[in-house]
Design an enzyme around this catalytic site. Structure first.
Site, PDB file in Angstrom:
ATOM      1  N   SER A   1     -24.887  23.916 -19.554  1.00 12.02           N
ATOM      2  CA  SER A   1     -25.838  24.564 -20.452  1.00 12.02           C
ATOM      3  C   SER A   1     -26.442  23.494 -21.336  1.00 12.02           C
ATOM      4  CB  SER A   1     -25.139  25.621 -21.308  1.00 12.02           C
ATOM      5  OG  SER A   1     -26.067  26.296 -22.137  1.00 12.02           O
TER       6      SER A   1
ATOM      7  N   ARG B   1     -28.456  24.587 -12.980  1.00  9.60           N
ATOM      8  CA  ARG B   1     -27.924  25.949 -12.925  1.00  9.60           C
ATOM      9  C   ARG B   1     -29.061  26.931 -13.159  1.00  9.60           C
ATOM     10  NH1 ARG B   1     -25.753  30.128 -11.580  1.00  9.60           N
ATOM     11  NH2 ARG B   1     -23.718  30.912 -12.259  1.00  9.60           N
TER      12      ARG B   1
ATOM     13  N   THR C   1     -24.973  31.915 -24.868  1.00 11.37           N
ATOM     14  CA  THR C   1     -23.525  31.772 -24.984  1.00 11.37           C
ATOM     15  C   THR C   1     -22.950  32.748 -26.006  1.00 11.37           C
ATOM     16  OG1 THR C   1     -23.666  29.431 -24.383  1.00 11.37           O
ATOM     17  CG2 THR C   1     -21.645  30.166 -25.437  1.00 11.37           C
TER      18      THR C   1
ATOM     19  N   CYS D   1     -34.539  23.659  -4.252  1.00  9.04           N
ATOM     20  CA  CYS D   1     -33.129  23.296  -4.392  1.00  9.04           C
ATOM     21  C   CYS D   1     -33.005  21.993  -5.174  1.00  9.04           C
ATOM     22  CB  CYS D   1     -32.475  23.142  -3.023  1.00  9.04           C
ATOM     23  SG  CYS D   1     -30.771  22.514  -3.108  1.00  9.04           S
TER      24      CYS D   1
ATOM     25  N   CYS E   1     -24.143  21.127  -2.568  1.00 11.37           N
ATOM     26  CA  CYS E   1     -24.457  22.290  -3.405  1.00 11.37           C
ATOM     27  C   CYS E   1     -23.794  22.195  -4.779  1.00 11.37           C
ATOM     28  CB  CYS E   1     -24.016  23.564  -2.690  1.00 11.37           C
ATOM     29  SG  CYS E   1     -24.308  25.072  -3.639  1.00 11.37           S
TER      30      CYS E   1
ATOM     31  N   CYS F   1     -25.914  26.329  -8.142  1.00 14.67           N
ATOM     32  CA  CYS F   1     -26.908  26.795  -9.117  1.00 14.67           C
ATOM     33  C   CYS F   1     -27.424  28.183  -8.793  1.00 14.67           C
ATOM     34  CB  CYS F   1     -28.059  25.797  -9.240  1.00 14.67           C
ATOM     35  SG  CYS F   1     -29.209  25.816  -7.838  1.00 14.67           S
TER      36      CYS F   1
ATOM     37  N   CYS G   1     -31.343  29.057  -4.575  1.00 16.54           N
ATOM     38  CA  CYS G   1     -31.783  29.401  -3.225  1.00 16.54           C
ATOM     39  C   CYS G   1     -31.653  30.893  -2.971  1.00 16.54           C
ATOM     40  CB  CYS G   1     -30.997  28.608  -2.187  1.00 16.54           C
ATOM     41  SG  CYS G   1     -29.193  28.816  -2.290  1.00 16.54           S
TER      42      CYS G   1
END
Length: 643
Positions: free
Chosen positions: A141, A390, A426, A587, A612, A615, A618
């Site tokens: 984050s 992310r 958050t 991606c 990968c 995140c 895709c």
């Protein structure tokens, strides 16, 4: 976790594999060197070999010897069975509450449950499973934290040593043109004001929350990926099953194959984070999105830099909109100066996934943004030390689904409580976990509770949330994100925010709508102009693969790709033919690439699943909605250190 003397040999092997995975996240890597079973081969042209697409009951390599569930009460330690066929039984264990996901929401829920149990001197078993090898290793984050929920959980967080070292001292907001900056004043009451907030490395905070949870008695199991939702006969949620290990890339069982285990509970809390793969199943199973809009998302890309100490301004937050994005592409940037004993800055770029040009690459827009004079002046002479990405929820109030169902509920960024104009989720995620825990506790500890279903339905959680600060906050900013869908784009949205939010505080009597599914927003490539991106200079901007290397991402190579395709033909026949293969650009980790077929006649999609970073972009942006992200073997993925 379990008394070993109670189990059969098969159960011993199941638990041993899971325990090894928990203690040694690198353990799955050993499988690549182990000889797999000799079975009939799968066609080399098949891209997807995962059992969720190609069921095992139709595969001769998976002859099932038995499919029982082992429990401590039913296992009598008979001799180990023969090796004919596969052994498909799973060990099952019971808890009062099972939590899926060790992020801010899941840990806050676990902590609050045990606080209540300890205060009232009641026995309560709370188990939390997390797919990352360590708590916090998959957390990414910005992050600028509003500490309200943390204060509610731990009023003495400072004395406990919570890693909040950088109070915000200065806010800077800008509109960028290609070469210049237009400063925008942040008036009191606007969402971007950060007075009283803290710049944090969220992975470190999550790791600290995990330590607090364990001290209270929460059982935390990192390295366990929840792969399946389990149901009672009456349709209510029974719990979850962790994924199997020891499956070869072609979908066949290895000699090391072990079944996952089942965790049953009175209530299961799903806090998987943005676009959770189990939450997707629950939306369909219980029709949870019937009365809300489709969720809309963005992708956030982030780097950590060590900069020249002379340029370091601890406590300063910088945000920008505008260049390099056009006015119709929603997005912006952040650059935060941390105060952790060395000149660190966290910087990132966010792109709304409702963009329309298939040639757009969020990663390369991020790299280009860093060359703006206002940003480059901070980074020049510095060193990049970390990278990650992310997806994040941007739908807000209009996109909140039904949160409860028999046997379970949704918390945190899984349903989506992010305050988009604040760029903060958050505190709302943590608050949702606290509210869920307070609704669950009296039900699961009641001695004579009358429930219509085997799994408890905690409808009170939804009521509590609607009466909380979370609901009020999200309602007040509900129109800011969709207000950007106008002829003037970014600038029209900023005018709307200035008039209707700053003056009316979100009390306007209407609610604007989003565009719909992000996957439906791409235009055909023939209708769009290709975007020419500058080559990275290796000093401020970088290529994709060297960036992924900084994320620490690793997966066991000899396992089925967890990026599954419902139909292997669609990428070439639709995505490449119509949209020029957008997955190779959206991606942020180089997972997808189109390469020539071996015969030289045409192209095929190659999936580099080891890259990968989890995140979920895709799964969200694929225009054919043909990609379905599922969990890989537990412990795989990025290894973020305080991202």
């Amino acid at each position: 976790m379990f008394p070993a003397s109670r189990y059969t040999c098969k159960a011993h092997r199941c638990i041993r594999a899971l325990t090894t995975l928990q203690k040694d996240p690198a353990a799955p890597q050993q499988y690549s060197s182990i000889q797999r079973r000799t079975c009939s081969s799968v066609s080399t042209t098949r891209i997807t070999t995962h059992y969720t697409i190609h069921p095992r009951d139709k595969d001769a390599r998976w002859e099932d010897e038995s499919a029982a569930v082992l429990t401590p009460l039913t296992i009598l330690s008979p001799p180990c069975p023969s090796e004919k066929g596969m052994e498909m039984e799973r060990f099952a264990d019971e808890a009062d509450v099972v939590i899926v996901g060790g992020g801010p929401a899941g840990l806050s829920a676990a902590i609050r449950l045990k606080q209540l149990a300890n205060e009232q001197e009641k026995e309560l078993r709370v188990c939390l499973v997390e797919k990352a090898p360590q708590i916090g290793a998959h957390t990414l984050s910005g992050a600028c934290l509003e500490p309200s929920a943390l204060v509610e959980l731990f009023p003495d967080w400072k004395e406990r040593g919570a890693p909040l070292h950088t109070p915000v001292t200065e806010d800077v907001f800008s509109i960028f043109t290609e070469k210049h900056r237009i400063p925008i004043p942040i008036l009191p009451g606007l969402p971007m004001q950060n007075h009283g907030n803290y710049i944090v490395r969220l992975g470190n905070l999550v790791r600290w929350l995990g330590e607090q949870a364990e001290e209270l008695g929460v059982e935390i199991y990192p390295g366990y990926a929840a792969a399946e939702v389990l149901f009672h006969e009456d349709g209510s949620v029974k719990g979850i099953a962790t994924n199997d290990v020891g499956i070869a890339k072609d979908g066949s069982p290895k000699d090391t194959f072990e079944r996952g285990m089942e965790l049953h509970a009175k209530v299961t809390m799903f806090g998987e984070g943005c676009h959770g793969h189990l939450a997707k199943q629950l939306y369909k199973q219980f029709n949870l999105r019937e009365n809300c809009e489709p969720q809309t998302y963005a992708i956030g890309l982030k780097e950590l830099w060590m900069i020249d100490e002379k340029k370091w301004k601890p406590g300063r937050t910088e945000h920008s909109v505008g260049w390099p994005l056009d006015r119709h592409t929603y997005g912006g940037s952040f650059l935060y100066h941390l105060n952790e004993g060395e000149p660190l800055v966290a910087l990132g770029f966010v792109v709304g996934l409702d963009y329309s040009n298939p040639y757009l690459s969020p990663f390369r827009e991020f790299q280009r943004w860093k060359h703006h004079p206002f940003v480059a002046s901070t980074l020049e002479g510095g060193q990049r030390i970390a990278y990650g990405a992310r997806a994040l929820n941007e739908g807000g109030f209009q996109c909140i689904p039904k949160l409860t169902f028999p046997g379970g509920l949704l918390i945190g960024c899984s349903p989506g409580f992010m305050n988009v104009p604040k760029i903060k989720g958050t505190h709302t995620a943590m608050k949702s976990g606290i509210l869920a825990a307070e609704a669950i506790f009296p039900k699961v500890t009641a001695e004579n509770l009358d429930s219509e279903t085997a799994g408890l339905h905690i409808a009170e959680y939804s009521d509590n949330l609607k009466n909380s600060s979370v609901w009020k906050e999200l309602h007040s900013v509900r129109n800011i994100r969709p207000s950007f869908h106008n002829y003037f784009g970014l600038y029209g949205g900023m005018v709307y925010t200035g008039i209707f939010y700053w003056i009316l505080r979100g009390k306007e009597p209407w609610t604007l709508k989003h565009r719909g599914l992000d996957a439906n927003q791409l235009k055909p490539a023939k209708d769009c102009k290709p975007i020419e991106y500058p080559k990275p200079d290796g000093k401020i901007s970088f290529d994709l693969l060297s960036s992924v290397a900084l994320s620490g991402t690793n997966h066991e190579g000899d396992q089925p790709a967890h990026l599954t395709l419902k139909d292997d033909r669609i990428p070439v026949e639709t995505n490449l033919a119509i949209y020029d293969g957008p997955e190779q650009r959206f991606c942020p980790a180089g997972v997808y690439e189109y390469v020539p077929v071996e015969t030289g006649d045409g192209m095929r999609l190659q999936i580099n699943a080891q890259n990968c970073v989890h995140c979920k972009t895709c799964d969200i942006k694929d225009p054919s909605q043909n990609i379905n992200w599922v969990v890989p073997e537990g412990g795989g993925g990025p290894a973020y250190n305080g991202m």
